[in-house]
Design an enzyme around this catalytic site. Sequence first.
Site, PDB file in Angstrom:
ATOM      1  N   HIS A   1     -63.710  45.152 -49.610  1.00  0.00           N
ATOM      2  CA  HIS A   1     -62.427  45.203 -49.713  1.00  0.00           C
ATOM      3  C   HIS A   1     -61.617  44.044 -50.690  1.00  0.00           C
ATOM      4  O   HIS A   1     -62.616  43.364 -51.516  1.00  0.00           O
ATOM      5  CB  HIS A   1     -61.574  44.725 -48.463  1.00  0.00           C
ATOM      6  CG  HIS A   1     -61.799  43.358 -47.949  1.00  0.00           C
ATOM      7  ND1 HIS A   1     -62.966  42.851 -47.651  1.00  0.00           N
ATOM      8  CD2 HIS A   1     -60.857  42.401 -48.201  1.00  0.00           C
ATOM      9  CE1 HIS A   1     -62.980  41.618 -47.104  1.00  0.00           C
ATOM     10  NE2 HIS A   1     -61.696  41.019 -47.620  1.00  0.00           N
TER      11      HIS A   1
ATOM     12  N   GLY B   1     -59.258  19.608 -61.807  1.00  0.00           N
ATOM     13  CA  GLY B   1     -59.699  20.224 -63.005  1.00  0.00           C
ATOM     14  C   GLY B   1     -60.222  21.748 -62.881  1.00  0.00           C
ATOM     15  O   GLY B   1     -60.284  22.464 -63.810  1.00  0.00           O
TER      16      GLY B   1
ATOM     17  N   GLY C   1     -56.129  38.611 -39.623  1.00  0.00           N
ATOM     18  CA  GLY C   1     -56.850  39.793 -40.007  1.00  0.00           C
ATOM     19  C   GLY C   1     -58.215  39.994 -39.478  1.00  0.00           C
ATOM     20  O   GLY C   1     -59.021  40.819 -39.954  1.00  0.00           O
ATOM     21  N   HIS C   2     -58.692  38.875 -38.958  1.00  0.00           N
ATOM     22  CA  HIS C   2     -60.026  38.757 -38.243  1.00  0.00           C
ATOM     23  C   HIS C   2     -60.225  38.815 -36.762  1.00  0.00           C
ATOM     24  O   HIS C   2     -59.179  38.508 -36.194  1.00  0.00           O
ATOM     25  CB  HIS C   2     -60.634  37.426 -38.771  1.00  0.00           C
ATOM     26  CG  HIS C   2     -60.901  37.314 -40.341  1.00  0.00           C
ATOM     27  ND1 HIS C   2     -61.926  37.733 -41.107  1.00  0.00           N
ATOM     28  CD2 HIS C   2     -59.880  36.829 -41.101  1.00  0.00           C
ATOM     29  CE1 HIS C   2     -61.643  37.425 -42.203  1.00  0.00           C
ATOM     30  NE2 HIS C   2     -60.396  36.829 -42.260  1.00  0.00           N
TER      31      HIS C   2
ATOM     32  N   HIS D   1     -69.734  34.849 -42.695  1.00  0.00           N
ATOM     33  CA  HIS D   1     -68.399  34.596 -43.065  1.00  0.00           C
ATOM     34  C   HIS D   1     -67.790  33.491 -42.202  1.00  0.00           C
ATOM     35  O   HIS D   1     -67.137  33.779 -41.625  1.00  0.00           O
ATOM     36  CB  HIS D   1     -67.830  35.872 -42.914  1.00  0.00           C
ATOM     37  CG  HIS D   1     -66.341  36.005 -43.853  1.00  0.00           C
ATOM     38  ND1 HIS D   1     -65.146  35.244 -43.432  1.00  0.00           N
ATOM     39  CD2 HIS D   1     -65.861  36.650 -44.872  1.00  0.00           C
ATOM     40  CE1 HIS D   1     -64.160  35.378 -44.235  1.00  0.00           C
ATOM     41  NE2 HIS D   1     -64.674  36.195 -45.221  1.00  0.00           N
TER      42      HIS D   1
ATOM     43  N   ASP E   1     -68.657  39.328 -39.436  1.00  0.00           N
ATOM     44  CA  ASP E   1     -67.551  38.236 -39.439  1.00  0.00           C
ATOM     45  C   ASP E   1     -67.394  37.130 -38.273  1.00  0.00           C
ATOM     46  O   ASP E   1     -67.269  37.594 -37.311  1.00  0.00           O
ATOM     47  CB  ASP E   1     -66.360  38.971 -39.644  1.00  0.00           C
ATOM     48  CG  ASP E   1     -65.062  38.420 -40.085  1.00  0.00           C
ATOM     49  OD1 ASP E   1     -65.134  37.032 -40.002  1.00  0.00           O
ATOM     50  OD2 ASP E   1     -64.088  38.940 -40.346  1.00  0.00           O
TER      51      ASP E   1
ATOM     52  N   ASP F   1     -60.796  25.342 -61.714  1.00  0.00           N
ATOM     53  CA  ASP F   1     -59.785  26.397 -61.412  1.00  0.00           C
ATOM     54  C   ASP F   1     -60.246  27.250 -60.357  1.00  0.00           C
ATOM     55  O   ASP F   1     -59.699  27.438 -59.220  1.00  0.00           O
ATOM     56  CB  ASP F   1     -59.517  27.563 -62.582  1.00  0.00           C
ATOM     57  CG  ASP F   1     -59.000  26.458 -63.765  1.00  0.00           C
ATOM     58  OD1 ASP F   1     -58.151  25.744 -63.431  1.00  0.00           O
ATOM     59  OD2 ASP F   1     -59.731  26.586 -64.706  1.00  0.00           O
TER      60      ASP F   1
ATOM     61  N   ASP G   1     -64.167  25.530 -65.183  1.00  0.00           N
ATOM     62  CA  ASP G   1     -62.757  25.118 -65.432  1.00  0.00           C
ATOM     63  C   ASP G   1     -62.449  26.006 -66.943  1.00  0.00           C
ATOM     64  O   ASP G   1     -63.083  26.102 -67.765  1.00  0.00           O
ATOM     65  CB  ASP G   1     -63.070  23.777 -66.180  1.00  0.00           C
ATOM     66  CG  ASP G   1     -62.024  23.193 -66.859  1.00  0.00           C
ATOM     67  OD1 ASP G   1     -60.979  23.960 -67.612  1.00  0.00           O
ATOM     68  OD2 ASP G   1     -61.863  22.050 -66.938  1.00  0.00           O
TER      69      ASP G   1
ATOM     70  N   ASP H   1     -61.884  36.351 -52.190  1.00  0.00           N
ATOM     71  CA  ASP H   1     -63.209  35.651 -51.743  1.00  0.00           C
ATOM     72  C   ASP H   1     -64.125  36.843 -51.735  1.00  0.00           C
ATOM     73  O   ASP H   1     -65.509  36.625 -51.012  1.00  0.00           O
ATOM     74  CB  ASP H   1     -62.963  34.860 -50.420  1.00  0.00           C
ATOM     75  CG  ASP H   1     -62.397  35.738 -49.092  1.00  0.00           C
ATOM     76  OD1 ASP H   1     -61.783  36.996 -49.451  1.00  0.00           O
ATOM     77  OD2 ASP H   1     -62.986  35.653 -48.186  1.00  0.00           O
ATOM     78  N   HIS H   2     -63.642  38.246 -51.768  1.00  0.00           N
ATOM     79  CA  HIS H   2     -64.744  38.996 -51.769  1.00  0.00           C
ATOM     80  C   HIS H   2     -64.893  39.992 -53.292  1.00  0.00           C
ATOM     81  O   HIS H   2     -66.037  40.314 -53.557  1.00  0.00           O
ATOM     82  CB  HIS H   2     -64.463  40.046 -50.721  1.00  0.00           C
ATOM     83  CG  HIS H   2     -64.658  39.697 -49.519  1.00  0.00           C
ATOM     84  ND1 HIS H   2     -65.869  39.830 -48.663  1.00  0.00           N
ATOM     85  CD2 HIS H   2     -64.054  38.757 -48.729  1.00  0.00           C
ATOM     86  CE1 HIS H   2     -65.853  39.404 -47.392  1.00  0.00           C
ATOM     87  NE2 HIS H   2     -64.582  38.892 -47.461  1.00  0.00           N
TER      88      HIS H   2
END
Lengths: 574, 574
Positions: B91, B66, B385-386, B408, B213, B68, B461, B95-96
Amino acid sequence: MKKKERIESVSEEPGTELKRIKKSPVKILPLGGLDRIGMNCTLFEYEDEIIVVDAGIAFPQEDMPGVDVIVPDFSYLEENREKVRALILTHGHEDHIGAVPYLLSKVMCDVYGTRLTLGIVEGKLDEFDLDTDGHLYEVSAGETVVFRHFEVEFIHVNHSMPDSAALCIRTPHGTVIMTGDFKIDHTPIGTTPIDLPRFAELGREGVRLLMADSTNVERPGYTPSDGTLTHSFDRIFAETSKRIIFSTFASNVHRIQQILDASDKWGRKVAVTGRSMQNVITAAYQLGYLDIPDGVMIDITDAKHFRPKELTILTTGTQGEPMSALHRMAFGSHSQISLGPEDLVILSASCIPGNERFVNRIINELYRKNVSVITDKTDDVHVSGHACREELKLMHSIICAENFVPVHGEYRHLAQHAQLAKDLGMTSSHILLPEIGRFILLDAAGIHQGSQVEMYPVMIDSGIGNGLQTAVLTERRKLAETGIIAAFCCLDVEREIIVRPELITKGFVFEKDNAELIRYLTDRAEDAVVECLEDGETDERVFEKRMKDALSSAAYEKTKRKPIIVTKMSFLSD
Amino acid sequence: MKKKERIESVSEEPGTELKRIKKSPVKILPLGGLDRIGMNCTLFEYEDEIIVVDAGIAFPQEDMPGVDVIVPDFSYLEENREKVRALILTHGHEDHIGAVPYLLSKVMCDVYGTRLTLGIVEGKLDEFDLDTDGHLYEVSAGETVVFRHFEVEFIHVNHSMPDSAALCIRTPHGTVIMTGDFKIDHTPIGTTPIDLPRFAELGREGVRLLMADSTNVERPGYTPSDGTLTHSFDRIFAETSKRIIFSTFASNVHRIQQILDASDKWGRKVAVTGRSMQNVITAAYQLGYLDIPDGVMIDITDAKHFRPKELTILTTGTQGEPMSALHRMAFGSHSQISLGPEDLVILSASCIPGNERFVNRIINELYRKNVSVITDKTDDVHVSGHACREELKLMHSIICAENFVPVHGEYRHLAQHAQLAKDLGMTSSHILLPEIGRFILLDAAGIHQGSQVEMYPVMIDSGIGNGLQTAVLTERRKLAETGIIAAFCCLDVEREIIVRPELITKGFVFEKDNAELIRYLTDRAEDAVVECLEDGETDERVFEKRMKDALSSAAYEKTKRKPIIVTKMSFLSD
């Protein structure tokens, strides 16, 4: 375990007297084994006789809360119990034998398997205290079991478990070969290479149908030999002076043998932790599948007396299982062993898809404790037990069966294995993609799709003895998503509200922070009751229904969520 | 979007007047970003000034029903709201930037980012209808934003999203470089290579701290260039006459550009399906990050007018998301597109660990429909992309920072990245492994661990506006494991039982099959009530407690399960 006279040596050229009767087709029905999660079970039926090959369990997925294991739907076997002649086991992995107790408790029949396989099965049967006296028959590779319409020959194969067998099943419509789980290993550990010559012989004799392991069909080339790991382990043991914590599947007896030998060679004692690992080692040793060098084994409680470079700890937990000894060691809750910079953990297994999260938790924790970690990604410490593409091609080529049914894999594996067979020159009409509960018919003409049997894999919640209903599982999922609201209300004889609707919620909202919301919902429920009274409703269920609807829409209005709602209305009588 | 005078060109040699003040250390606090699930957010604090770098969300794991999204715990920023000067975005990945609305709704401040990043953020802010007028400031790579104690320069890097930037943060204790998410791509798509010369310049100037990173630190070598995919796509498009369904992350604008170009070259029209993909393409096109060849785009509703070899369908769903267009196409619930033997599905992404199950479901279903499938495992259709190990080494070498903090990644990535820095000659005392909520102190002497701030990531939630309490989540998990039993009972004024305890269960057992069990439990509950009466209990809560205990032990006795139990006792008054 006694042997039975109807087990003969294969040399007597069996199957001859079967050649006559060829009316109805041989019916082959997969009860499972056609997805990632395992549960291998296939039945062969001809007239009044059914033999079952393997009875495995599957492990529940994340969306099956509270489910312990999944077993095949044995209804068809129950309905035809008088036909069921035998259960034949290819090897001792859970996805092939885990459901044996469930099957036998419904339909008792004779069970045939190799020594180690039966040894493991007996352990399970004891847990279920099922009386199977006189029902277990040990068979060795090369031997054949003769039934009325079927003859089953066991053929030695290599796999990540000793004593694994392929089956040559002679039927009224000719020979069927089931490879079972296999790989081709020319330098296996503690056993001989797969009996390729026998497969070639049978191929020359003529094979009507091949049913082959599809697990690694997506992997090119060959699966490396178990023997190759001996060198890796030798190098790793030579290079490190740290204490080695070696983790693998308890059932991988070959791997365990290699670690016992490496430890012995490099002057390390071996201590075992983890119940399943302890059980397998005991069983495998007693049955003669494990050769334990003198004095190498010590009790885990004595581990503290040895310096890091003098000790190997053998354990399970490669899939990150929270109850495993490795998990407890990593998170510092193990009674004897705590890990640190002086430890090297080797994860000798591949991570089963879906378990990454659990495995990574352990690896992260090990790094936090400055423990060195070796996995199959960073060094050669694991090889698969299943054949890759080139091995599969070899099998197809030497057996050169007339028809092919790929088994043991997800649908995409089966489809790619079918394509592999086509690439080898087989025509589509001779290839059939199996489905759980769908009959495969083998007759003089070839193979055909048969009728469909309604079949629902049974989810076992060991608490609830009988199979768990999907309805209950759905409720559980919904409970987890949204929580539940329970409301009770009570009317007296004059139909006055004497107990106002009171709400209890679980997993819905944090009541302390949402007093206003709860009050709002309570009022809506009471409104519904009042309306019912005004409408002169007299049926408790109508009150309950309308309270439920009121709560449901109010909850959605405020939270955009649809929690499960239970309502109870009681009328008092004199 | 207006620009701001305090954005200067970097040429003016900034930072000079900062050189004087060097008392208290610069405090760096990670609020997230140190595990697989993302949620990048780091604050830099000096005296009366705080700047925040990124505000990402994390996605819930299987054991968070439940939920989100998960957002960082912003309490520290709320407590120091008057200090918070700016939010700097590297960017536009979730997650950023996913938590930007959550942060701004608690602490409004100026937001700085490149054009595309802000374009995407604005979309999010609209959904939350937050008034951020005059708070969004567009910055281009090469430009510097000047605050009282900090100056932040944006540096162009390559990543799986256009307009990604690394940050050079000049502090009272010298220069800090945050690489952000990056790779080194000499032949990128639709942009220029990463600005390595600038990193080298800064390196020569002298960098106090590098924060880099760590995502791909376990991968050897170099990440292949986005450019290499152009050839793969060209080959695939050349070879097939099937309709191509191309699936990738909506945010991967470079990848989308390549498919538009390949389709145009091979005479295919492109139809887009899936809301997020549609949004990104519109935004990227309007902001000038996507070059759409004339006439190549058609509406999905016109797809039916084109032959397979004339059409490419662009969509999302690479992670098997059940609501995605790809999922709906695969399972035949898509309104315009149904798939079959004339279709080729390309999954241009790697599978995020934990999603295998969902992705495999789609792939299996595609094979069932005889759809051809290409994944990153079977062909070169995806690159990361890393940066991989060799790129990381290059970055370390040209920046040659005095101190290093890996960011990261999961802990094991951070630990291996720290080891990589040591291998390059850095001493342990200059390397620090960050923890969420633990201050990193930068001063003239170097870097040190600072104090710990209590920090609990907030589970959202979206139904329940405020953060979801762990208590509720635990209830949800328990509900899912065992289900719930609700019982209530009613006593009249004479303390006679007028409503016997009645049970309602959800997710416990299938009541129809377990009438006996339910009856047994009901009787035990009633026994408890009777005992309370005999003991002369007068407190409703005592009745409820003892009913609950009785039910709990009876349920465990019969099922070895401990379902959640709620009981309600009502006394009637006159």
